[in-house]
Design a protein around this motif. Structure first.
Motif, PDB file in Angstrom:
ATOM      1  N   PRO A  28       0.785  -1.241   0.000  1.00  0.00           N
ATOM      2  CA  PRO A  28       0.000   0.000   0.000  1.00  0.00           C
ATOM      3  C   PRO A  28       0.811   1.283   0.000  1.00  0.00           C
ATOM      4  N   LYS A  29       1.939   1.340   0.699  1.00  0.00           N
ATOM      5  CA  LYS A  29       2.648   2.623   0.781  1.00  0.00           C
ATOM      6  C   LYS A  29       4.152   2.411   0.869  1.00  0.00           C
ATOM      7  N   GLY A  30       4.875   3.465   0.496  1.00  0.00           N
ATOM      8  CA  GLY A  30       6.320   3.402   0.530  1.00  0.00           C
ATOM      9  C   GLY A  30       6.931   4.674  -0.030  1.00  0.00           C
ATOM     10  N   LYS A  31       8.182   4.597  -0.432  1.00  0.00           N
ATOM     11  CA  LYS A  31       8.917   5.791  -0.880  1.00  0.00           C
ATOM     12  C   LYS A  31       9.641   5.495  -2.181  1.00  0.00           C
ATOM     13  N   VAL A  32       9.736   6.537  -3.023  1.00  0.00           N
ATOM     14  CA  VAL A  32      10.450   6.436  -4.293  1.00  0.00           C
ATOM     15  C   VAL A  32      11.531   7.520  -4.328  1.00  0.00           C
ATOM     16  N   LEU A  33      12.766   7.102  -4.517  1.00  0.00           N
ATOM     17  CA  LEU A  33      13.872   8.028  -4.762  1.00  0.00           C
ATOM     18  C   LEU A  33      14.297   7.878  -6.211  1.00  0.00           C
ATOM     19  N   PHE A  34      14.479   8.990  -6.913  1.00  0.00           N
ATOM     20  CA  PHE A  34      14.847   8.888  -8.323  1.00  0.00           C
ATOM     21  C   PHE A  34      15.661  10.100  -8.755  1.00  0.00           C
ATOM     22  N   TYR A  35      16.534   9.857  -9.702  1.00  0.00           N
ATOM     23  CA  TYR A  35      17.273  10.976 -10.290  1.00  0.00           C
ATOM     24  C   TYR A  35      17.547  10.690 -11.756  1.00  0.00           C
ATOM     25  N   LYS A  36      17.565  11.763 -12.517  1.00  0.00           N
ATOM     26  CA  LYS A  36      17.825  11.682 -13.951  1.00  0.00           C
ATOM     27  C   LYS A  36      19.327  11.715 -14.188  1.00  0.00           C
ATOM     28  N   TYR A  37      19.815  10.858 -15.061  1.00  0.00           N
ATOM     29  CA  TYR A  37      21.243  10.826 -15.340  1.00  0.00           C
ATOM     30  C   TYR A  37      21.712  12.214 -15.789  1.00  0.00           C
ATOM     31  N   GLY A  38      22.759  12.673 -15.159  1.00  0.00           N
ATOM     32  CA  GLY A  38      23.278  14.004 -15.466  1.00  0.00           C
ATOM     33  C   GLY A  38      22.885  15.034 -14.429  1.00  0.00           C
ATOM     34  N   ASP A  39      21.834  14.743 -13.641  1.00  0.00           N
ATOM     35  CA  ASP A  39      21.424  15.657 -12.587  1.00  0.00           C
ATOM     36  C   ASP A  39      22.244  15.390 -11.327  1.00  0.00           C
ATOM     37  N   GLU A  40      22.375  16.418 -10.493  1.00  0.00           N
ATOM     38  CA  GLU A  40      23.114  16.261  -9.251  1.00  0.00           C
ATOM     39  C   GLU A  40      22.188  15.893  -8.089  1.00  0.00           C
ATOM     40  N   ASN A  41      20.926  16.324  -8.151  1.00  0.00           N
ATOM     41  CA  ASN A  41      20.026  16.165  -7.022  1.00  0.00           C
ATOM     42  C   ASN A  41      19.084  14.986  -7.203  1.00  0.00           C
ATOM     43  N   THR A  42      18.833  14.284  -6.122  1.00  0.00           N
ATOM     44  CA  THR A  42      17.869  13.191  -6.100  1.00  0.00           C
ATOM     45  C   THR A  42      16.512  13.714  -5.660  1.00  0.00           C
ATOM     46  N   GLN A  43      15.456  13.262  -6.309  1.00  0.00           N
ATOM     47  CA  GLN A  43      14.101  13.654  -5.937  1.00  0.00           C
ATOM     48  C   GLN A  43      13.443  12.531  -5.148  1.00  0.00           C
ATOM     49  N   GLU A  44      12.459  12.906  -4.349  1.00  0.00           N
ATOM     50  CA  GLU A  44      11.784  11.941  -3.489  1.00  0.00           C
ATOM     51  C   GLU A  44      10.281  12.108  -3.604  1.00  0.00           C
ATOM     52  N   ALA A  45       9.566  10.976  -3.583  1.00  0.00           N
ATOM     53  CA  ALA A  45       8.102  10.999  -3.609  1.00  0.00           C
ATOM     54  C   ALA A  45       7.589   9.816  -2.798  1.00  0.00           C
ATOM     55  N   LEU A  46       6.431   9.982  -2.183  1.00  0.00           N
ATOM     56  CA  LEU A  46       5.796   8.920  -1.413  1.00  0.00           C
ATOM     57  C   LEU A  46       4.619   8.365  -2.203  1.00  0.00           C
ATOM     58  N   PHE A  47       4.400   7.055  -2.108  1.00  0.00           N
ATOM     59  CA  PHE A  47       3.221   6.490  -2.770  1.00  0.00           C
ATOM     60  C   PHE A  47       2.253   5.934  -1.729  1.00  0.00           C
ATOM     61  N   TYR A  48       0.981   6.028  -2.048  1.00  0.00           N
ATOM     62  CA  TYR A  48      -0.091   5.546  -1.185  1.00  0.00           C
ATOM     63  C   TYR A  48      -1.058   4.711  -2.031  1.00  0.00           C
ATOM     64  N   TYR A  61      16.362   7.205 -16.037  1.00  0.00           N
ATOM     65  CA  TYR A  61      16.323   7.501 -14.606  1.00  0.00           C
ATOM     66  C   TYR A  61      16.802   6.287 -13.812  1.00  0.00           C
ATOM     67  N   SER A  62      17.339   6.573 -12.637  1.00  0.00           N
ATOM     68  CA  SER A  62      17.660   5.534 -11.669  1.00  0.00           C
ATOM     69  C   SER A  62      16.677   5.658 -10.515  1.00  0.00           C
ATOM     70  N   PHE A  63      16.049   4.522 -10.124  1.00  0.00           N
ATOM     71  CA  PHE A  63      15.023   4.523  -9.089  1.00  0.00           C
ATOM     72  C   PHE A  63      15.438   3.632  -7.924  1.00  0.00           C
ATOM     73  N   LEU A  64      15.036   4.053  -6.711  1.00  0.00           N
ATOM     74  CA  LEU A  64      15.090   3.218  -5.517  1.00  0.00           C
ATOM     75  C   LEU A  64      13.684   3.183  -4.934  1.00  0.00           C
ATOM     76  N   PHE A  65      13.085   1.994  -4.897  1.00  0.00           N
ATOM     77  CA  PHE A  65      11.746   1.817  -4.342  1.00  0.00           C
ATOM     78  C   PHE A  65      11.889   1.134  -2.979  1.00  0.00           C
ATOM     79  N   SER A  66      11.252   1.687  -1.960  1.00  0.00           N
ATOM     80  CA  SER A  66      11.374   1.101  -0.624  1.00  0.00           C
ATOM     81  C   SER A  66      10.038   1.118   0.090  1.00  0.00           C
ATOM     82  N   THR A  67       9.861   0.115   0.935  1.00  0.00           N
ATOM     83  CA  THR A  67       8.681   0.016   1.787  1.00  0.00           C
ATOM     84  C   THR A  67       9.058  -0.786   3.016  1.00  0.00           C
ATOM     85  N   SER A  68       8.355  -0.588   4.093  1.00  0.00           N
ATOM     86  CA  SER A  68       8.693  -1.245   5.349  1.00  0.00           C
ATOM     87  C   SER A  68       8.524  -2.759   5.233  1.00  0.00           C
TER      88      SER A  68
END
Length: 347
Positions: A28-48, A61-68
């Motif tokens: 049901p819920k968790g977190k997404v970290l992603f950044y576009k190749y060439g960018d310096e900053n990582t963005q974050e979003a939550l999913f529900y 893009y490179s993604f990290l998907f995480s949930t408890s």
């Protein structure tokens, strides 16, 4: 017309270079970290509710998907080629369960972050609950373990490589933290804000007194237990000064400045030949190393005065005429104001 062209270009850019991507999850819920190749900053979003929609550029893009309760999923996705929706399924196959507790002595440490770092420097983060307990789900493998908690560090005996290789069993890992001491750090300075080298610093902590010597820049530092602490600075030639601070648990103070005022004294008297005052005589005050401290000339009454000279040192006075010494006093210690220090010239 220019505004119309601007908006048309913007619409074309959005249409061509970005698109909405729907991502569905089996949890049901968790977190997404992603950044576009060439960018310096990582963005974050939550999913529900097992879903998230992102507007992304047509880039890779490179993604990290995480949930408890599940291992982190890493994916590289080319948005231009991706078909929406993207399905992400968290799994525990080949996943090892590690349960444990973090303590300092008998004290449970809640709110600590524990990181399992594998041989490829992939980190899996988990947090302890109020009672210092944690449950980690990580891919099987070899790990180093790190703990982050303000005021504490991991005991060295826990700084080893752990093998978590069997998904069929549950591992237990109890960790012990040592409490980092609080410290106070400061500097002794003079009236002009310049550092005073090698001050003598006393710390009164409860009924105990600890004395240390500051460095060549006037800096001092001492590890202390939480509580009320009195700091006193001393330096020969200066008035002593201090401060009182309250050191809280898990905190330190690093910006203490203790100003010391240089002790000064005045010397005055008359230069005479034993009968009459000597006008215009050159009177020089020197220290024991023959360094000149100050020089004055006598007035029409033979009077001289060295005003507010740095004190607490051995000095002597000479009376000069055309580079000839007419009188040299005995050495004396300048601690307080001296009046009627009369100088009778030798015949």
């Amino acid at each position: 017309m220019k505004k119309i062209i601007f908006w048309l270009n913007l619409i074309i850019a959005i249409t061509i270079f970005s698109k909405n991507i729907d991502i569905n999850f089996n949890v049901p819920k968790g977190k997404v970290l992603f950044y576009k190749y060439g960018d310096e900053n990582t963005q974050e979003a939550l999913f529900y509710n097992g879903h998230i929609s992102l507007n992304l550029d047509d880039k890779e893009y490179s993604f990290l998907f995480s949930t408890s309760g599940y291992p982190i999923i890493e994916k590289n996705i080319n948005i231009k080629e991706a078909t929406s929706p993207i399905n992400i399924n968290f799994k525990r196959s080949d996943t090892v369960t590690v349960k444990g507790n973090i303590k300092n002595g008998e004290l449970n440490i809640g709110g600590a972050q524990i990181t399992f770092m594998d041989s490829e420097n992939h980190g899996y983060n988990f947090s302890t609950d109020l009672f210092g307990n944690f449950t980690a789900y990580i891919p099987k493998g070899n790990y180093r373990v790190y703990v982050d908690k303000t005021g504490y560090s991991l005991n060295k005996k826990n700084a080893i490589v752990y093998q978590f290789l069997n998904p069929a069993r549950s591992y237990n890992l109890d960790l012990n933290l040592k409490e980092l001491p609080s410290f106070v750090k400061g500097q002794a300075i003079d009236e002009n804000g310049n550092s005073i080298p090698y001050p003598e610093v006393s710390f009164k902590i409860g009924t105990d007194i600890v004395k240390i010597t500051g460095d060549e820049f006037g800096m001092f530092k001492l590890n202390v237990n939480p509580g009320i602490i009195t700091i006193l600075c001393e330096k020969e030639g200066y008035t002593q000064n201090g401060t009182v601070r309250n050191i809280e648990k898990d905190s330190s103070i690093t910006n203490i400045e203790i100003p010391l005022t240089r002790v000064r004294a005045t010397i005055s008297g008359i230069v005479t030949d034993g009968i009459r005052p000597i006008r215009g005589a050159r009177v020089i005050l020197r220290d024991n190393d023959f360094n000149k401290i100050s020089s004055v000339k006598t007035d029409e009454n033979g009077f001289y005065e060295f005003y507010k000279i740095p004190s607490r040192k051995d000095v002597f006075i000479t009376v000069m005429d055309n580079n000839k010494v007419l009188k040299r006093s005995e050495n004396f210690n300048l601690e307080n104001d001296i009046k009627n220090f009369n100088l009778i010239l030798d015949n």
